[in-house]
Motif scaffolding. Structure first.
Motif, mmCIF file in Angstrom:
data_model
loop_
_atom_site.group_PDB
_atom_site.id
_atom_site.type_symbol
_atom_site.label_atom_id
_atom_site.label_comp_id
_atom_site.label_asym_id
_atom_site.label_seq_id
_atom_site.Cartn_x
_atom_site.Cartn_y
_atom_site.Cartn_z
ATOM 1 N N LEU A 91 0.831 -1.200 0.000
ATOM 2 C CA LEU A 91 0.000 0.000 0.000
ATOM 3 C C LEU A 91 0.868 1.253 0.000
ATOM 4 C CD1 LEU A 91 -2.548 -0.986 2.795
ATOM 5 C CD2 LEU A 91 -2.784 -1.316 0.329
ATOM 6 N N ALA A 92 0.380 2.294 -0.617
ATOM 7 C CA ALA A 92 0.976 3.619 -0.487
ATOM 8 C C ALA A 92 0.280 4.303 0.683
ATOM 9 C CB ALA A 92 0.771 4.422 -1.767
ATOM 10 N N VAL A 93 0.897 5.339 1.249
ATOM 11 C CA VAL A 93 0.277 6.066 2.352
ATOM 12 C C VAL A 93 0.237 7.555 2.053
ATOM 13 C CG1 VAL A 93 0.973 4.363 4.088
ATOM 14 C CG2 VAL A 93 2.429 6.349 3.668
ATOM 15 N N ARG A 94 -0.744 8.201 2.669
ATOM 16 C CA ARG A 94 -0.882 9.662 2.621
ATOM 17 C C ARG A 94 -0.905 10.129 4.079
ATOM 18 N NH1 ARG A 94 -5.994 10.470 0.293
ATOM 19 N NH2 ARG A 94 -4.965 10.116 -1.693
ATOM 20 N N PRO A 95 0.118 10.839 4.528
ATOM 21 C CA PRO A 95 0.175 11.265 5.930
ATOM 22 C C PRO A 95 -0.615 12.546 6.190
ATOM 23 C CG PRO A 95 2.198 11.889 4.839
ATOM 24 C CD PRO A 95 1.368 11.141 3.821
ATOM 25 N N GLY A 111 9.927 6.914 3.459
ATOM 26 C CA GLY A 111 9.476 7.863 2.448
ATOM 27 C C GLY A 111 9.006 7.210 1.159
ATOM 28 N N ASP A 112 9.518 6.020 0.858
ATOM 29 C CA ASP A 112 9.099 5.324 -0.357
ATOM 30 C C ASP A 112 7.645 4.871 -0.302
ATOM 31 O OD1 ASP A 112 10.075 3.424 1.658
ATOM 32 O OD2 ASP A 112 9.707 1.891 0.128
ATOM 33 N N LEU A 113 7.030 4.901 0.863
ATOM 34 C CA LEU A 113 5.632 4.489 0.988
ATOM 35 C C LEU A 113 4.650 5.607 0.637
ATOM 36 C CD1 LEU A 113 5.794 2.482 4.331
ATOM 37 C CD2 LEU A 113 5.594 1.572 2.012
ATOM 38 N N LEU A 114 5.140 6.837 0.545
ATOM 39 C CA LEU A 114 4.259 7.956 0.236
ATOM 40 C C LEU A 114 3.620 7.766 -1.132
ATOM 41 C CD1 LEU A 114 6.476 10.868 1.537
ATOM 42 C CD2 LEU A 114 4.413 9.942 2.616
ATOM 43 N N GLU A 115 2.369 8.177 -1.243
ATOM 44 C CA GLU A 115 1.675 8.022 -2.512
ATOM 45 C C GLU A 115 2.463 8.709 -3.618
ATOM 46 O OE1 GLU A 115 -2.160 10.056 -2.978
ATOM 47 O OE2 GLU A 115 -1.590 11.320 -1.301
ATOM 48 N N PRO A 116 2.385 8.204 -4.845
ATOM 49 C CA PRO A 116 3.151 8.787 -5.950
ATOM 50 C C PRO A 116 2.911 10.287 -6.063
ATOM 51 C CG PRO A 116 2.163 6.726 -6.634
ATOM 52 C CD PRO A 116 1.607 7.041 -5.264
#
Length: 132
Positions: A91-95, A111-116
């Protein structure tokens, strides 16, 4: 999913981190007492994110720690657990939550998990505010 983490509880059993998927939240439990919560919502990723992008973005909306447990690292333990689980499930994340955003700033290996197209905000209240 359940995971033991954090410091010892009053009864010496430790804090358990639990994913309550039906309630869209993660909980830190000390015995049967909820001592911290991280709320989220899953959303479809933007359609133009590319073939390699995750299909789901987990919007991490709010982190709340019981006032009497503030400063014990429960919020940080929850954030790390949530991000590790997001990584494991692709999953990607949005903080959206300022605490999560600040935590990712201080731990760039997530940081690589942040949404594109997203990046953690610049240092602000997230670095100076209390853990919630």
């Amino acid at each position: 999913m359940e995971h033991s983490s954090g410091g010892p509880s009053a009864d010496g059993q430790g804090v358990r981190l639990v994913h309550e998927a039906g309630r869209e939240r993660y909980e830190a439990l000390d015995g049967d007492e909820v001592v911290a919560v991280l709320y989220y919502a899953d959303e479809p990723a933007p359609g133009d994110a590319g073939a390699q992008a995750p299909a789901i973005v987990r919007d991490l909306r709010s982190t709340v720690v019981a006032p009497e447990r503030n400063g014990e690292g429960l919020g940080s333990a929850l954030v790390r657990h949530v991000l590790d689980e997001a990584r494991a499930h692709g999953l990607a994340v949005r903080p959206t939550c300022w605490f999560v955003d600040g935590w990712i700033q201080r731990h760039p290996q997530y940081g690589d998990l942040l949404e594109p197209g997203a990046q953690a905000a610049q240092p602000s209240q997230a670095d100076g505010g209390p853990e919630r």
